[in-house]
Design an enzyme around this catalytic site. Sequence first.
Site, PDB file in Angstrom:
ATOM      1  N   HIS A 140       0.863  -1.105  -0.439  1.00 25.85           N
ATOM      2  CA  HIS A 140      -0.161  -0.304  -0.461  1.00 25.85           C
ATOM      3  C   HIS A 140       0.984   1.362  -0.083  1.00 25.85           C
ATOM      4  O   HIS A 140       0.049   2.023   0.676  1.00 25.85           O
ATOM      5  CB  HIS A 140      -0.704   0.001   1.069  1.00 25.85           C
ATOM      6  CG  HIS A 140      -1.955  -0.973   1.163  1.00 25.85           C
ATOM      7  ND1 HIS A 140      -3.218  -1.589   2.142  1.00 25.85           N
ATOM      8  CD2 HIS A 140      -1.962  -2.184  -0.482  1.00 25.85           C
ATOM      9  CE1 HIS A 140      -3.523  -2.508   2.324  1.00 25.85           C
ATOM     10  NE2 HIS A 140      -3.508  -2.798   0.044  1.00 25.85           N
ATOM     11  N   THR A 142      -3.924  -8.660  10.499  1.00 23.38           N
ATOM     12  CA  THR A 142      -4.778  -7.751   9.166  1.00 23.38           C
ATOM     13  C   THR A 142      -6.032  -8.743   9.246  1.00 23.38           C
ATOM     14  O   THR A 142      -6.129  -9.786   9.809  1.00 23.38           O
ATOM     15  CB  THR A 142      -4.092  -8.183   7.693  1.00 23.38           C
ATOM     16  OG1 THR A 142      -4.920  -7.825   7.254  1.00 23.38           O
ATOM     17  CG2 THR A 142      -3.445 -10.204   7.894  1.00 23.38           C
ATOM     18  N   ALA A 194       0.731  -9.805  18.173  1.00 26.27           N
ATOM     19  CA  ALA A 194       0.839  -9.498  16.915  1.00 26.27           C
ATOM     20  C   ALA A 194       2.810 -10.344  18.252  1.00 26.27           C
ATOM     21  O   ALA A 194       3.414 -11.050  18.199  1.00 26.27           O
ATOM     22  CB  ALA A 194       2.095  -9.654  16.076  1.00 26.27           C
TER      23      ALA A 194
HETATM   24  P1  NAD Z   1      -6.959  -3.345   9.700  1.00 28.04           P
HETATM   25  O1  NAD Z   1      -7.724  -1.799  10.653  1.00 28.04           O
HETATM   26  O2  NAD Z   1      -7.980  -3.814   9.432  1.00 28.04           O
HETATM   27  O3  NAD Z   1      -6.682  -5.427  11.186  1.00 28.04           O
HETATM   28  C1  NAD Z   1      -6.357  -4.768  12.011  1.00 28.04           C
HETATM   29  C2  NAD Z   1      -6.279  -6.343  12.797  1.00 28.04           C
HETATM   30  O4  NAD Z   1      -4.809  -6.532  13.762  1.00 28.04           O
HETATM   31  C3  NAD Z   1      -7.699  -6.546  13.259  1.00 28.04           C
HETATM   32  O5  NAD Z   1      -8.018  -7.704  12.830  1.00 28.04           O
HETATM   33  C4  NAD Z   1      -7.048  -6.827  14.658  1.00 28.04           C
HETATM   34  O6  NAD Z   1      -8.463  -7.479  15.465  1.00 28.04           O
HETATM   35  C5  NAD Z   1      -5.626  -7.331  14.385  1.00 28.04           C
HETATM   36  N1  NAD Z   1      -4.798  -6.954  15.501  1.00 28.04           N
HETATM   37  C6  NAD Z   1      -4.932  -5.789  16.588  1.00 28.04           C
HETATM   38  N2  NAD Z   1      -3.851  -5.756  17.132  1.00 28.04           N
HETATM   39  C7  NAD Z   1      -3.422  -6.638  17.135  1.00 28.04           C
HETATM   40  C8  NAD Z   1      -1.688  -7.306  18.088  1.00 28.04           C
HETATM   41  N3  NAD Z   1      -1.575  -6.222  18.923  1.00 28.04           N
HETATM   42  N4  NAD Z   1      -1.535  -8.153  17.676  1.00 28.04           N
HETATM   43  C9  NAD Z   1      -2.380  -8.869  16.520  1.00 28.04           C
HETATM   44  N5  NAD Z   1      -3.640  -8.619  16.384  1.00 28.04           N
HETATM   45  C10 NAD Z   1      -3.643  -7.461  16.156  1.00 28.04           C
HETATM   46  O7  NAD Z   1      -5.780  -3.386   9.302  1.00 28.04           O
HETATM   47  P2  NAD Z   1      -5.524  -3.544   7.849  1.00 28.04           P
HETATM   48  O8  NAD Z   1      -5.901  -5.289   7.830  1.00 28.04           O
HETATM   49  O9  NAD Z   1      -3.746  -3.671   8.272  1.00 28.04           O
HETATM   50  O10 NAD Z   1      -5.958  -3.104   6.901  1.00 28.04           O
HETATM   51  C11 NAD Z   1      -6.082  -2.105   6.663  1.00 28.04           C
HETATM   52  C12 NAD Z   1      -5.091  -0.868   6.370  1.00 28.04           C
HETATM   53  O11 NAD Z   1      -4.819   0.330   7.166  1.00 28.04           O
HETATM   54  C13 NAD Z   1      -4.376  -1.042   4.743  1.00 28.04           C
HETATM   55  O12 NAD Z   1      -4.328  -0.852   3.973  1.00 28.04           O
HETATM   56  C14 NAD Z   1      -3.188  -0.147   5.976  1.00 28.04           C
HETATM   57  O13 NAD Z   1      -2.149   0.193   4.811  1.00 28.04           O
HETATM   58  C15 NAD Z   1      -3.932   0.562   6.296  1.00 28.04           C
HETATM   59  N6  NAD Z   1      -3.116   1.232   7.618  1.00 28.04           N
HETATM   60  C16 NAD Z   1      -1.756   1.295   8.378  1.00 28.04           C
HETATM   61  C17 NAD Z   1      -1.405   1.400   9.484  1.00 28.04           C
HETATM   62  C18 NAD Z   1       0.370   1.688   9.443  1.00 28.04           C
HETATM   63  O14 NAD Z   1       0.717   2.037   7.998  1.00 28.04           O
HETATM   64  N7  NAD Z   1       1.214   1.306  10.616  1.00 28.04           N
HETATM   65  C19 NAD Z   1      -2.024   1.912  10.501  1.00 28.04           C
HETATM   66  C20 NAD Z   1      -3.316   2.087   9.986  1.00 28.04           C
HETATM   67  C21 NAD Z   1      -4.185   1.431   8.649  1.00 28.04           C
END
Ligand code: NAD
Length: 253
Positions: free
Chosen positions: A123, A193, A236
């Site tokens: 992304h 994810t 994680a």
């Molecule tokens: P998402 O927000 O859809 O899902 C996050 C997932 O992580 C959830 O299923 C949740 O249960 C799980 N989760 C939360 N904390 C966790 C932990 N400590 N250990 C394990 N699992 C945990 O995010 P996604 O699937 O990455 O997709 C959404 C989009 O969000 C992506 O396109 C991404 O680019 C973008 N995004 C990126 C960031 C970043 O770069 N840090 C932050 C927010 C969103």
Amino acid sequence: MHPNPTLPPGLIDALRSARAVTVLTGAGISAESGLPTFRDPTDGIWSRFRPQDLATPAAFRANPALVWAWYAELKARADAAEPSAGHRALAALERHVPRLTLLTQNIDSLHQRAGSTGVVELHGTLARVRCLDEDVVVEDPVPVDGDGPPCCPRCGGLLRPDIVWFEELLPEAALRAAQSAAEACDLFLAVGTSLVVEPAASLPYRALSHGASVAILNLDVTERVTPPLFLLHGRAGELLPALVRAAWPNAEV
Ligand code: NAD
């Protein structure tokens, strides 16, 4: 010190014996670095807007200053954050498996800062900007007075973060690399994810259908061990270091 979760022996064996491992990470791995996922309620700019309403080309064209400020805030948070135990465990894993491909949906550069190399950013990344009109990466943006995005030194157009917004296609080379790595691996790990954003969401199924074992490590799955599919419920930052240590007890994680 992290608690040592019980891990399925079949998964530990699959990791230890894998010639090629592919890992897909999402916002959950960075949640432990203090960065909000898309679906977490949180403070500041993230709680005042829905990402879906800002993360589109149309939203940027309608209000570039607002969208730029939103991503500037996210980048400032990411730059101030430290890689989590999960990021560090994946960097360590690279030293143990013959071939590791790390695919991420995150745009925060935390894998690279933890020491991972060759990260495939599905992304894009907040670390780069590109010209909205010319669609090329710009190394030397020109600042503007006020709050808006900087402008392109060549055409004077608006610059945008080099990330993939809703309604946009993934970078072709990254997607091809991800699909090949899913098809060619012996073990595929999906970490933090929600697997709702396509086409990344299909990658574990692509790996499974090409004969790999697949492990999904997430806080919102129900634990289930039915090899070759392993669903592990947990953080994680606990599961990944434990998995690497279980496969290689001397690993420096
Ligand atoms: P998402 O927000 O859809 O899902 C996050 C997932 O992580 C959830 O299923 C949740 O249960 C799980 N989760 C939360 N904390 C966790 C932990 N400590 N250990 C394990 N699992 C945990 O995010 P996604 O699937 O990455 O997709 C959404 C989009 O969000 C992506 O396109 C991404 O680019 C973008 N995004 C990126 C960031 C970043 O770069 N840090 C932050 C927010 C969103």
